[in-house]
Design an enzyme around this catalytic site. Structure first.
Site, short mmCIF file in Angstrom:
data_model
loop_
_atom_site.label_atom_id
_atom_site.label_comp_id
_atom_site.label_asym_id
_atom_site.label_seq_id
_atom_site.Cartn_x
_atom_site.Cartn_y
_atom_site.Cartn_z
N GLY A 11 0.82 -1.22 0.00
CA GLY A 11 0.00 0.00 0.00
C GLY A 11 0.85 1.26 0.00
CG LEU A 13 2.47 3.82 6.07
CD1 LEU A 13 3.51 4.93 6.14
CD2 LEU A 13 1.54 3.91 7.28
CG ASP A 34 -0.55 -6.06 0.34
OD1 ASP A 34 -1.76 -6.34 0.16
OD2 ASP A 34 -0.17 -4.91 0.59
CB ILE A 35 -4.39 -9.52 0.21
CG1 ILE A 35 -5.35 -10.66 -0.07
CG2 ILE A 35 -4.78 -8.24 -0.54
CD1 ILE A 35 -6.56 -10.67 0.81
CE1 TYR A 141 -8.91 4.14 7.77
CE2 TYR A 141 -9.33 6.50 7.84
CZ TYR A 141 -8.45 5.44 7.84
OH TYR A 141 -7.10 5.69 7.89
CE LYS A 145 -7.21 3.01 10.59
NZ LYS A 145 -6.14 2.01 10.68
C1 AKB Z 1 -8.08 8.92 4.38
O1 AKB Z 1 -8.20 9.96 3.73
O2 AKB Z 1 -8.98 8.09 4.57
C2 AKB Z 1 -6.74 8.63 5.03
C3 AKB Z 1 -6.70 9.11 6.44
C4 AKB Z 1 -6.68 10.55 6.74
O3 AKB Z 1 -6.65 8.31 7.33
N1 AKB Z 1 -5.69 9.24 4.27
#
Ligand code: AKB
Length: 316
Positions: A11, A13, A34-35, A141, A145
């Site tokens: 990816g 990063l 990685d996958i 997301y 997190k």
């Molecule tokens: C995103 O835009 O989803 C990522 C982040 C800020 O975690 N780059």
């Protein structure tokens, strides 16, 4: 002796972190996984095809290579996550719990897991967002997190797992394209400028977001993992900051090098996600606890990106 496994090594990063870790520890000490395989990042050292959802598969790779540090980067990012929330939740949580459970079974394994500015939400203070404040993420997301941060702290406190984390801002690098994020515009814009095409920006011109050049992100990641465990006082995830700019400010900086660069603004669903995130971040805990300091301002970042991408774009 450090022996690392990078999960999600192909990816945006992962590619550059794998390279940074191989420079530091030696290529044979860093297993990329990685996958899918990729032409970038994984070529100059050991590579394993690995599904982060498969606990037994991770365990096999860890045992085979006698891994004692795992960098678990695999995730579905903010914009892509909104297209399929159950999938984003399932991948982001199951893979993290797999790695934490492995580290719980084997306490000699140290874990790095990335959090994000996406843990913040619409009622979070926008400017110089503090380490501790209201966190009300409204993307799957961001929710994953924030939940992940709580799990990291939980596994540290209950089971002694040495897990460390930072809340990355938007990351900008030249080696691999980002995929599925809200901050991806800040990479795409360079390709269009170098290709002589007008960039259609999916965020508004005055949308300020915290951003960071990839070299700084790699340095922060290695620094926090190298720090004495006693100095790591935040076991959820550290605020991490470098620069803040809007699409228009980035465009103006690129225009200084490529005067014919053009941009138009057509904000889409990603604007709402960006609106819920901070403008800037207070990262004094990271500075005080493990000496964090960024190096790349917007000028240096633009110069580096254009230098790195020019030959790449010319060969497309
Ligand atoms: C995103 O835009 O989803 C990522 C982040 C800020 O975690 N780059």
């Amino acid at each position: 002796m450090t022996k690392c496994l990078v999960i999600g090594a192909c990816g945006q990063l992962g590619t550059e972190l794998t390279e940074g870790l191989r420079k530091k520890y030696g290529a044979d000490k860093v297993v990329a996984s990685d996958i899918h395989s990729s032409s970038e990042g994984s070529q100059d050292g050991p590579f394993e095809m690995l599904d982060a959802m498969d606990f037994e598969a991770i365990k096999r790779v860890v045992e085979k290579h006698e891994i004692n540090v795992i960098y678990h980067l695999a995730a579905i990012l903010s914009a892509k996550g909104e297209q399929n929330p159950p999938m984003a939740w399932s991948l982001n949580m199951t893979s993290l719990l797999n790695v934490l459970n492995l580290a719980k079974e084997n306490n000699s394994i140290k874990v790095f897991w990335p959090s994000s500015i996406a843990v913040f939400g619409p009622t979070t203070p926008k400017d110089q967002t503090p380490q501790e404040c209201i966190m009300d993420p409204n993307t799957v997301y961001g929710i994953s997190k924030l939940a992940g941060e709580r799990w990291c702290q939980y596994y540290h406190e209950k089971y002694g797992v040495d897990v460390r984390s930072v809340r990355y801002p938007g990351l900008i690098g030249s080696k691999t394209l980002p995929g599925g994020g809200t901050t991806d515009y800040a990479v795409d814009i360079f390709y269009k400028a170098l290709q002589g095409e007008t960039y259609e920006c999916f965020l508004a011109e005055d949308c300020y977001l915290p951003m960071m050049y990839m070299d700084d992100a790699v340095k922060a990641t290695i620094d926090i993992m190298e720090a004495d465990p006693e100095t790591i006082r935040v076991r959820s995830s550290y605020n991490l900051s470098a620069i803040t700019f809007s699409p228009e400010e980035l465009y103006e900086e690129i225009k200084k090098q490529i005067p014919e660069a053009e941009i138009i603004y057509k904000p889409d669903f990603r604007q709402k996600i960006a609106d819920s995130w901070p403008n800037s971040i207070d990262d004094s805990n990271a500075r005080n606890d493990w000496g964090w300091q960024y190096k790349f301002d917007i000028k240096k970042l633009v110069q580096e990106m254009l230098t790195e991408l020019e030959p790449k774009v010319a060969s497309i």
